[in-house]
Design an enzyme around this catalytic site. Structure first.
Site, mmCIF file in Angstrom:
data_model
loop_
_atom_site.group_PDB
_atom_site.id
_atom_site.type_symbol
_atom_site.label_atom_id
_atom_site.label_comp_id
_atom_site.label_asym_id
_atom_site.label_seq_id
_atom_site.Cartn_x
_atom_site.Cartn_y
_atom_site.Cartn_z
ATOM 1 N N GLY A 19 0.837 -1.211 0.000
ATOM 2 C CA GLY A 19 0.000 0.000 0.000
ATOM 3 C C GLY A 19 0.863 1.249 0.000
ATOM 4 N N ASP B 252 1.937 -1.809 -4.404
ATOM 5 C CA ASP B 252 0.574 -1.278 -4.305
ATOM 6 C C ASP B 252 -0.248 -1.919 -5.421
ATOM 7 O OD1 ASP B 252 -0.590 1.510 -2.830
ATOM 8 O OD2 ASP B 252 -1.756 0.763 -4.532
ATOM 9 N N ILE B 253 -1.555 -1.925 -5.231
ATOM 10 C CA ILE B 253 -2.438 -2.469 -6.270
ATOM 11 C C ILE B 253 -2.452 -1.541 -7.488
ATOM 12 C CG2 ILE B 253 -4.587 -1.364 -5.485
ATOM 13 C CD1 ILE B 253 -5.906 -4.176 -5.958
ATOM 14 N N TYR C 230 -15.403 0.063 8.629
ATOM 15 C CA TYR C 230 -13.969 0.312 8.804
ATOM 16 C C TYR C 230 -13.569 0.099 10.267
ATOM 17 C CZ TYR C 230 -9.620 3.074 8.806
ATOM 18 O OH TYR C 230 -8.329 3.506 8.949
HETATM 19 N N1 SER Z 1 -8.570 8.818 8.675
HETATM 20 C C1 SER Z 1 -9.401 7.659 8.781
HETATM 21 C C2 SER Z 1 -10.721 7.877 8.151
HETATM 22 O O1 SER Z 1 -11.178 8.995 8.167
HETATM 23 C C3 SER Z 1 -9.585 7.259 10.213
HETATM 24 O O2 SER Z 1 -8.559 6.417 10.588
HETATM 25 O O3 SER Z 1 -11.324 6.956 7.690
#
Ligand code: SER
Length: 313
Positions: free
Chosen positions: A9, A35-36, A143
């Site tokens: 990455g 990286d991809i 996430y």
């Molecule tokens: N900067 C990241 C985001 O906004 C948080 O780790 O997704």
């Protein structure tokens, strides 16, 4: 033995800065960037580069066999806002990508791995101010859920298989070398670009949404420091809180206005507000400070000056 490093990455916001720093420390040929994305010659001329998808276990195996890394920095992930658009894809990349990298590290006796977590591991019932290292964690974004699960696996791989994974919970990161992509804290980078272009900015978060942030140089220092620290100093094997500066869009806009008289901000709130509202506004990092000597250098004023100077050059 000389260190051999792989960055997964390397074309992202953190990877770009980290690659430059590690190459200056260890020598260009000892740091393989992957990286991809297809990188153009302006990138590939800087040192070894390989196009690589972290989900492709066979390709990872080939690259690891060839380069024989002693240290790996695994930065490939989907950030908060994009993962809300593509939840299943976000989960798959963030989790399966992590497993395939950790497994490749075990198979190839990699000495150390860095894996980033995030303030997104916290959630609506987490204490908002001065958020402690250990507290309620109830992330409600894909996430954040993937990062919290990932933290548990860092601890698990360390205790079960002896994989020496190091991790920090990045706050919003602000740097000038590369743009972030798909995050909720991205406004704090965009604002500088728009300030220099138009002397005004339309922000997608409310004026008083305070979030933990950090200047990129501090984040890179923390990343390298924790990865290079003696193993016995790393007492937390999930991920460490680290804190830089906390501010809201209005405070940042005022700091920019001091440097660029006439700069104005207005607001057009979108779906990212909900994500920001679920995150802490400031972080307590006592453990990182006492265990491996973490200390940031940039406050808001220094960061604003540095961003404006660098971007206008
Ligand atoms: N900067 C990241 C985001 O906004 C948080 O780790 O997704």
């Amino acid at each position: 033995m000389a260190e051999k490093i792989i960055i997964l990455g390397s074309e992202g916001q953190v990877g770009t800065d980290l690659a430059a720093k590690l190459r200056s420390e260890y020598g260009d040929s000892n740091v393989l960037c992957t990286d991809i994305k297809h990188a153009d010659s302006s990138k590939t001329d800087l040192g070894p580069y390989q196009e690589l998808n972290v989900m492709d276990r066979n390709a990872l195996k080939d690259v690891f066999s060839k380069h024989k890394p002693t240290m790996v920095y695994h930065l490939a992930a989907m950030l908060s806002a994009t993962a809300e658009q593509f939840p299943r894809k976000g989960w798959d990349l963030n989790m399966e990508g992590m497993f395939s990298v950790f497994d490749a590290c075990l198979d190839h006796d990699v000495k150390r791995v860095f894996w980033p977590s995030s303030i997104a591991v916290f959630g609506p019932t987490t204490p908002k101010e001065n958020t402690p290292q250990h507290c309620v964690m109830d992330p409600n974004t894909i996430y954040g859920i993937s990062k919290l699960a990932g933290e548990r696996f860092c601890d698990y791989y360390f205790n079960r298989y002896g994989l020496d994974v190091r991790s920090i919970r990045y706050p919003g990161l602000i740097g000038w070398k590369a743009l972030p992509g798909g995050g909720t804290t991205d406004y704090a980078v965009d604002i500088f670009h728009k300030a220099l272009q138009d002397n005004k900015y339309t922000c997608f978060l409310k004026s008083d949404t305070s979030l933990p942030m950090m200047y990129m140089d501090d984040a890179i220092k923390g990343t390298i420091d924790i990865t290079e620290a003696p193993a016995e100093e790393i007492k937390i094997r999930s991920s460490y809180n680290i804190s830089g500066v906390s501010f809201d869009p209005e405070t940042l806009a005022n700091a920019i206005e001091k440097e660029m008289p006439g700069f104005t901000i207005d607001y057009d709130i979108d779906h990212r507000q909900k994500i920001a509202d679920s995150w802490p506004s400031s972080i307590n990092d006592d453990e990182a400070h006492s265990d491996w000597n973490w200390k940031p250098e940039f406050d808001l004023e220094a960061m604003v000056k540095e961003m404006l100077t660098r971007l206008s050059q």
